[in-house]
Scaffold this motif. Sequence first.
Motif, PDB file in Angstrom:
ATOM      1  N   ASN A  85      18.380  -1.397   2.710  1.00  0.00           N
ATOM      2  CA  ASN A  85      17.633  -0.198   3.077  1.00  0.00           C
ATOM      3  C   ASN A  85      16.271  -0.221   2.391  1.00  0.00           C
ATOM      4  O   ASN A  85      16.162  -0.629   1.225  1.00  0.00           O
ATOM      5  N   VAL A  86      15.244   0.196   3.100  1.00  0.00           N
ATOM      6  CA  VAL A  86      13.903   0.314   2.539  1.00  0.00           C
ATOM      7  C   VAL A  86      13.451   1.756   2.764  1.00  0.00           C
ATOM      8  O   VAL A  86      12.818   2.068   3.776  1.00  0.00           O
ATOM      9  N   PRO A  87      13.782   2.665   1.846  1.00  0.00           N
ATOM     10  CA  PRO A  87      13.408   4.075   2.037  1.00  0.00           C
ATOM     11  C   PRO A  87      11.898   4.239   2.119  1.00  0.00           C
ATOM     12  O   PRO A  87      11.137   3.448   1.547  1.00  0.00           O
ATOM     13  N   SER A  88      11.460   5.271   2.817  1.00  0.00           N
ATOM     14  CA  SER A  88      10.020   5.518   2.917  1.00  0.00           C
ATOM     15  C   SER A  88       9.418   5.789   1.545  1.00  0.00           C
ATOM     16  O   SER A  88       8.262   5.459   1.289  1.00  0.00           O
ATOM     17  N   ASP A  89      10.207   6.396   0.661  1.00  0.00           N
ATOM     18  CA  ASP A  89       9.774   6.625  -0.716  1.00  0.00           C
ATOM     19  C   ASP A  89      10.351   5.529  -1.596  1.00  0.00           C
ATOM     20  O   ASP A  89      11.565   5.422  -1.765  1.00  0.00           O
ATOM     21  N   PRO A  90       9.498   4.667  -2.183  1.00  0.00           N
ATOM     22  CA  PRO A  90      10.004   3.565  -3.003  1.00  0.00           C
ATOM     23  C   PRO A  90      10.867   4.020  -4.172  1.00  0.00           C
ATOM     24  O   PRO A  90      11.687   3.236  -4.675  1.00  0.00           O
ATOM     25  N   ALA A  91      10.721   5.269  -4.599  1.00  0.00           N
ATOM     26  CA  ALA A  91      11.492   5.757  -5.738  1.00  0.00           C
ATOM     27  C   ALA A  91      12.829   6.355  -5.329  1.00  0.00           C
ATOM     28  O   ALA A  91      13.641   6.714  -6.183  1.00  0.00           O
ATOM     29  N   ALA A  92      13.095   6.462  -4.027  1.00  0.00           N
ATOM     30  CA  ALA A  92      14.325   7.099  -3.569  1.00  0.00           C
ATOM     31  C   ALA A  92      15.529   6.228  -3.912  1.00  0.00           C
ATOM     32  O   ALA A  92      15.538   5.032  -3.604  1.00  0.00           O
ATOM     33  N   ASN A  94       0.822  -1.217   0.000  1.00  0.00           N
ATOM     34  CA  ASN A  94       0.000   0.000   0.000  1.00  0.00           C
ATOM     35  C   ASN A  94       0.852   1.263   0.000  1.00  0.00           C
ATOM     36  O   ASN A  94       0.526   2.266   0.646  1.00  0.00           O
ATOM     37  N   GLY A  95       1.995   1.185  -0.704  1.00  0.00           N
ATOM     38  CA  GLY A  95       2.864   2.344  -0.860  1.00  0.00           C
ATOM     39  C   GLY A  95       3.776   2.633   0.305  1.00  0.00           C
ATOM     40  O   GLY A  95       4.547   3.608   0.265  1.00  0.00           O
ATOM     41  N   ALA A  96       3.727   1.818   1.366  1.00  0.00           N
ATOM     42  CA  ALA A  96       4.555   2.054   2.553  1.00  0.00           C
ATOM     43  C   ALA A  96       5.411   0.815   2.833  1.00  0.00           C
ATOM     44  O   ALA A  96       5.027  -0.313   2.505  1.00  0.00           O
ATOM     45  N   PRO A  97       6.578   1.013   3.445  1.00  0.00           N
ATOM     46  CA  PRO A  97       7.428  -0.148   3.769  1.00  0.00           C
ATOM     47  C   PRO A  97       6.720  -1.107   4.717  1.00  0.00           C
ATOM     48  O   PRO A  97       6.007  -0.685   5.640  1.00  0.00           O
ATOM     49  N   ILE A  98       6.898  -2.383   4.483  1.00  0.00           N
ATOM     50  CA  ILE A  98       6.429  -3.383   5.436  1.00  0.00           C
ATOM     51  C   ILE A  98       7.189  -3.177   6.742  1.00  0.00           C
ATOM     52  O   ILE A  98       8.390  -2.932   6.749  1.00  0.00           O
ATOM     53  N   ALA A  99       6.502  -3.262   7.858  1.00  0.00           N
ATOM     54  CA  ALA A  99       7.140  -3.088   9.161  1.00  0.00           C
ATOM     55  C   ALA A  99       8.304  -4.064   9.312  1.00  0.00           C
ATOM     56  O   ALA A  99       8.209  -5.239   8.905  1.00  0.00           O
ATOM     57  N   PHE A 100       9.389  -3.581   9.893  1.00  0.00           N
ATOM     58  CA  PHE A 100      10.598  -4.389  10.009  1.00  0.00           C
ATOM     59  C   PHE A 100      10.314  -5.726  10.686  1.00  0.00           C
ATOM     60  O   PHE A 100      10.745  -6.789  10.206  1.00  0.00           O
ATOM     61  N   ASP A 101       9.610  -5.714  11.806  1.00  0.00           N
ATOM     62  CA  ASP A 101       9.340  -6.955  12.530  1.00  0.00           C
ATOM     63  C   ASP A 101       8.529  -7.933  11.690  1.00  0.00           C
ATOM     64  O   ASP A 101       8.691  -9.160  11.822  1.00  0.00           O
ATOM     65  N   ASP A 102       7.654  -7.422  10.846  1.00  0.00           N
ATOM     66  CA  ASP A 102       6.871  -8.292   9.972  1.00  0.00           C
ATOM     67  C   ASP A 102       7.742  -8.877   8.859  1.00  0.00           C
ATOM     68  O   ASP A 102       7.525 -10.007   8.417  1.00  0.00           O
ATOM     69  N   LEU A 103       8.720  -8.109   8.421  1.00  0.00           N
ATOM     70  CA  LEU A 103       9.590  -8.568   7.344  1.00  0.00           C
ATOM     71  C   LEU A 103      10.554  -9.643   7.827  1.00  0.00           C
ATOM     72  O   LEU A 103      10.889 -10.575   7.091  1.00  0.00           O
ATOM     73  N   VAL A 104      11.003  -9.512   9.100  1.00  0.00           N
ATOM     74  CA  VAL A 104      11.972 -10.470   9.639  1.00  0.00           C
ATOM     75  C   VAL A 104      11.440 -11.891   9.539  1.00  0.00           C
ATOM     76  O   VAL A 104      12.113 -12.793   9.027  1.00  0.00           O
ATOM     77  N   THR A 105      10.228 -12.122  10.039  1.00  0.00           N
ATOM     78  CA  THR A 105       9.653 -13.464  10.037  1.00  0.00           C
ATOM     79  C   THR A 105       8.830 -13.639   8.777  1.00  0.00           C
ATOM     80  O   THR A 105       7.605 -13.495   8.769  1.00  0.00           O
TER      81      THR A 105
END
Length: 638
Positions: free
Chosen positions: A489-496, A151-162
């Motif tokens: 790195n997962v920038p807040s802006d996917p285009a960064a 939805n245009g935002a980074p997946i939360a780090f803790d959710d990405l880990v597992t």
Amino acid sequence: MAQRKNHLAMLGLLVLCAACSPNEKLAPVSRGEPGKGDAGAEPDGGETGTEDDLFAELPEIAPTASGRGGAAATVDLRGTLAAIEVLKKGGNAVDAAVAAASVLGATDPFSCGVGGGGFMLVYLAADNKVVAIDHRETAPSGLEASAFYENGAPIAFDDLVTSGLSVGVPGTVRGWSEALRRYGTLGLKDVLQRAIQVAEAGFAVDKTFFEQTGRNLARFQAITSSKELFLGPDGEAWPVGTVFKNPDLARTYRLIAEGGERAFYEGEVAEAIVAAVREPPIEPGSTLNVRPGVIAPADLQDYEVRVRPAISTTYRDYTIHGMGLPSSGGITVAEALNLLEGFDLETLTPVEVLHRYLGASRLAFADRGAFLGDPEFVEAPVAGLLSKDYADARRDLIDLDKAPTGAAAPGDPFAFQTDPSPSPGGGQSARRGDAGPNDAGDNETTHITISDAAGNIVSYTCTIEAEGGNGMVVPGHGFLLNNELTDFNVPSDPAAPHPNVAEPGKRPRSSMSPTIVMKDGKPELALASPGGSTIITTVLQILVGHIDLGLPIDKALAAPRISQRNASSGSSDAETAFLGTPEAEGLEALGHVLSDANTTGGEIGAATALRFNGDGTVTAVAEPVRRQGGSAMVEQAP
């Protein structure tokens, strides 16, 4: 996970439990009592005399040892014993390092194993050369950076880990195979035998193993294969004193021993890895959202090790060799040392030394965050960052009278490149990367330091990233998968743009910093540590303590630590033992903000080191207290 002193006596009972069912609880015994080993028989069932079997009578754990011949230091007694055993049987330092790492994969499964990767720095005595073996995990060919957004935002780090998304293609087994093929004297079949035995016979759960399981409890309960291995019938961690066995890992090691690296990267093991990543083995009814990944069989088959030149810098009378990209460790340590070289630290007070150490680390981390990434994807300005002239230009940014506020901005190392023109790899786009986050310092990893009688040295850091990796045991094979792709790195802006964003086949930037130090053309020191991004500051602080402050290597390694990683708040993490000291009060008087590391990850690092002495002896050192203390041994006692 370290070897814990308080469970040695329990180990002695393992030989009595050959008929015990897997993971059966033992009665506790008194602390510090030497125990009979759990490895008195060969893996094929043959017997060996105790006079030839170092595991037959486990010695007391010692964090420091001096003597002649080879030496080894690891976080775990069995890992150290496995290395010494190989050295005594005629293997070299590379053989011993792989043997130790494979044993740690059984006894320290939350920190390392065949589901991960690492960086091995090797000094070849005959050639007087240092080489680096990069077996860092890679992003699958089907992974794009957009996978880390919803939805245009980074997946939360803790959710990405597992998740399956966080799993990089494991490099450990191919790294071991390549190291042995190029520089060892033994093969996988030879060096894996002790690990097979330890995994099969089991070992006593200690306090740290129990606590590590507890910190992973919620996700282990949600993953069927992890629950089956690491939790008891009640769904809780196996109690302290339980004989923990891992027959599935023993079988995996046997497959690799007999079939070589192909037995891991093709066939049933590879198929099981792909299945676990793409269809995570979730417990029925679990509400944990474990996202699938995209690893394919071809990703495993095509994984390649990189043998790279070490990076190096001079520091006073020493030459410091470290790991280059995609690890940022060697470059960041070297840049910080170049900055510190402009100060006569021997004439300063401890507070003045620490003030400059923190300032140098802050500036080096600013550049690390902005410019460094996989060299096959990014033209990082390595020559500029390692330039003494660049350090001279940056050094004045360290205010000698007061602490800075906020994060430092990166400099312009491109102006100090020997060839300033960018390549098609995208060096100029790397310049637009920001200073980067204040990376976590609590990641579990382990470091192995080994030498042999011929003078070869191995400084080897291996990992599955976070404590417990991605939380998923590969069903039927007994090892945890890594979550290494969270190092992108997962920038807040996917285009960064950023040099360390995910791309297919890319290796995420690491902080691992295996280090070998030379003086007058001869080895002087080898060291490194686990600890996420605090690996860099741990190595740096030990070097400053030993070289500039004259601390013996065991004292430099044991000293309370403080870590500055260019935090946006300007604060530095400090171990509880450092807080309240005169040095802490002096730094605070200069305006430094010290955060208790116990609130952000606890202890800082768990290092091992070797010191090569002028009389031809070697001193091996492991942590005396951190992670409950490590193990150091020499081949020949004085």
